[in-house]
Enzyme design. Structure first.
Site, short mmCIF file in Angstrom:
data_model
loop_
_atom_site.label_atom_id
_atom_site.label_comp_id
_atom_site.label_asym_id
_atom_site.label_seq_id
_atom_site.Cartn_x
_atom_site.Cartn_y
_atom_site.Cartn_z
N ASP A 10 -17.78 34.62 -15.36
CA ASP A 10 -17.91 34.94 -16.44
C ASP A 10 -19.63 34.76 -17.15
OD1 ASP A 10 -18.80 35.28 -19.64
OD2 ASP A 10 -16.66 35.30 -19.97
N ILE A 11 -20.44 35.50 -17.18
CA ILE A 11 -22.05 34.94 -17.80
C ILE A 11 -22.07 34.75 -18.71
CG2 ILE A 11 -22.55 37.15 -18.75
CD1 ILE A 11 -25.33 36.61 -15.98
N ASN A 24 -28.25 47.98 -24.04
CA ASN A 24 -27.96 49.07 -23.72
C ASN A 24 -29.48 49.84 -25.00
OD1 ASN A 24 -27.01 49.67 -26.78
ND2 ASN A 24 -24.94 49.43 -26.16
N GLY A 32 -18.78 45.33 -22.03
CA GLY A 32 -18.97 44.51 -21.62
C GLY A 32 -19.64 43.66 -21.14
N VAL A 33 -21.04 43.22 -20.69
CA VAL A 33 -21.15 41.71 -20.13
C VAL A 33 -22.18 42.00 -22.04
CG1 VAL A 33 -23.40 40.92 -19.82
CG2 VAL A 33 -22.27 41.93 -18.25
N ASP A 34 -22.65 42.72 -22.58
CA ASP A 34 -23.39 43.24 -24.04
C ASP A 34 -22.11 42.18 -25.47
OD1 ASP A 34 -25.12 43.15 -25.54
OD2 ASP A 34 -24.80 45.62 -25.45
N SER A 122 -25.90 47.78 -14.52
CA SER A 122 -26.00 49.41 -14.47
C SER A 122 -24.42 49.64 -13.63
CB SER A 122 -27.04 49.88 -14.25
OG SER A 122 -27.67 49.91 -14.69
N GLY A 124 -21.55 48.66 -14.73
CA GLY A 124 -20.46 48.76 -14.95
C GLY A 124 -20.38 49.95 -16.08
N VAL A 125 -20.03 50.27 -17.42
CA VAL A 125 -20.12 51.08 -17.97
C VAL A 125 -21.56 52.55 -17.34
CG1 VAL A 125 -19.96 52.55 -20.39
CG2 VAL A 125 -18.99 50.27 -20.02
P1 ADP Z 1 -24.09 48.37 -17.87
O1 ADP Z 1 -23.55 49.01 -18.86
O2 ADP Z 1 -25.16 48.10 -17.04
O3 ADP Z 1 -23.32 49.04 -16.42
P2 ADP Z 1 -21.21 46.82 -17.58
O4 ADP Z 1 -21.70 45.57 -18.71
O5 ADP Z 1 -20.65 47.82 -18.33
O6 ADP Z 1 -23.42 47.38 -17.79
O7 ADP Z 1 -21.27 46.03 -16.37
C1 ADP Z 1 -21.55 45.90 -16.25
C2 ADP Z 1 -20.92 44.93 -14.84
O8 ADP Z 1 -21.28 42.89 -15.54
C3 ADP Z 1 -20.02 45.43 -13.88
O9 ADP Z 1 -19.60 44.98 -12.97
C4 ADP Z 1 -18.83 44.69 -15.24
O10 ADP Z 1 -17.52 44.42 -14.65
C5 ADP Z 1 -19.67 43.35 -15.28
N1 ADP Z 1 -19.23 42.52 -16.66
C6 ADP Z 1 -18.09 42.71 -17.38
N2 ADP Z 1 -18.05 41.33 -18.15
C7 ADP Z 1 -19.51 40.40 -17.86
C8 ADP Z 1 -19.11 39.42 -17.67
N3 ADP Z 1 -17.93 38.75 -19.41
N4 ADP Z 1 -19.34 37.61 -17.43
C9 ADP Z 1 -19.77 38.67 -16.17
N5 ADP Z 1 -19.90 39.95 -15.57
C10 ADP Z 1 -19.82 40.82 -16.48
#
Ligand code: ADP
Length: 174
Positions: A10-11, A24, A32-34, A122, A124-125
């Site tokens: 988990d980042i 975004n 997601g990450v954000d 990029s 994920g969503v």
């Molecule tokens: P984007 O909008 O750029 O696609 P996302 O956040 O939707 O970004 O997803 C990017 C990647 O991060 C995906 O592979 C998702 O599974 C992963 N991800 C989601 N949450 C976390 C987290 N807490 N730590 C690390 N990676 C994550």
């Protein structure tokens, strides 16, 4: 020489100088990450992002650019926000995804960050195919001159870990 590693995790939990946010362009949070970064890092990150919108980026952060804020309550010192491109079947936006990694490292160098953790921007969503996202991520980081000592790719799922580990293994020996 920069050490490039890939790991499951988990980042928000990374003990590094800077973690990169797959933001975004509004800089005002998302999923997601954000979402995870703002949830775990607390309100100071959003306040810093609002300030960036008010001053430097009234129209939002353009795709492919990066900007740093405090990391709030996270173990990291800084969050580097970058906006990946939405994947498109019709248009090749690879240069914008590569730019996210380059610009994030440039911002990291400006901060003096020695260790940086990246998510799969990029993938994920924004729907970028995972193998191509991994190829661009690893290829760009390995070809970008930087003073960062360690770049850590932190993948959220075993599937993503496997694909990034394969791309890592394909890099020339370093
Ligand atoms: P984007 O909008 O750029 O696609 P996302 O956040 O939707 O970004 O997803 C990017 C990647 O991060 C995906 O592979 C998702 O599974 C992963 N991800 C989601 N949450 C976390 C987290 N807490 N730590 C690390 N990676 C994550």
């Amino acid at each position: 020489m920069t050490r490039i590693t890939v790991q499951l995790g988990d980042i928000t939990e990374q003990q590094v100088d800077a973690v990169v946010n797959a933001a975004n362009s509004t800089l005002l949070g998302g999923g997601g990450v954000d979402g995870a970064i703002h949830r775990c890092g607390g309100p100071d990150i959003l306040a810093a992002c609002r300030e960036l919108r008010r001053t430097q980026f009234p129209q939002g952060l353009p795709t492919g650019l990066a900007v740093a804020t405090t990391a709030g309550w996270l173990p990291a010192r800084w969050v580097i926000h970058t906006v990946g491109p939405v994947w498109s079947r019709r248009e090749d936006r690879s240069h914008l995804l590569a730019s996210c990694y380059r610009e994030s490292l440039r911002v990291a160098d400006g901060l003096g960050a020695g260790t940086v953790a990246f998510p799969a921007i990029s993938a994920g969503v924004f729907a970028w195919p995972l193998d191509d996202a991994a190829r661009i991520a690893l290829g760009t980081v390995s070809n970008t001159p930087t003073r960062v000592r360690e770049v850590r790719f932190v993948l959220f799922t075993p599937e993503a870990l496997e694909v990034f580990a394969e791309a890592r293994a394909r890099l020339p020996q370093r």
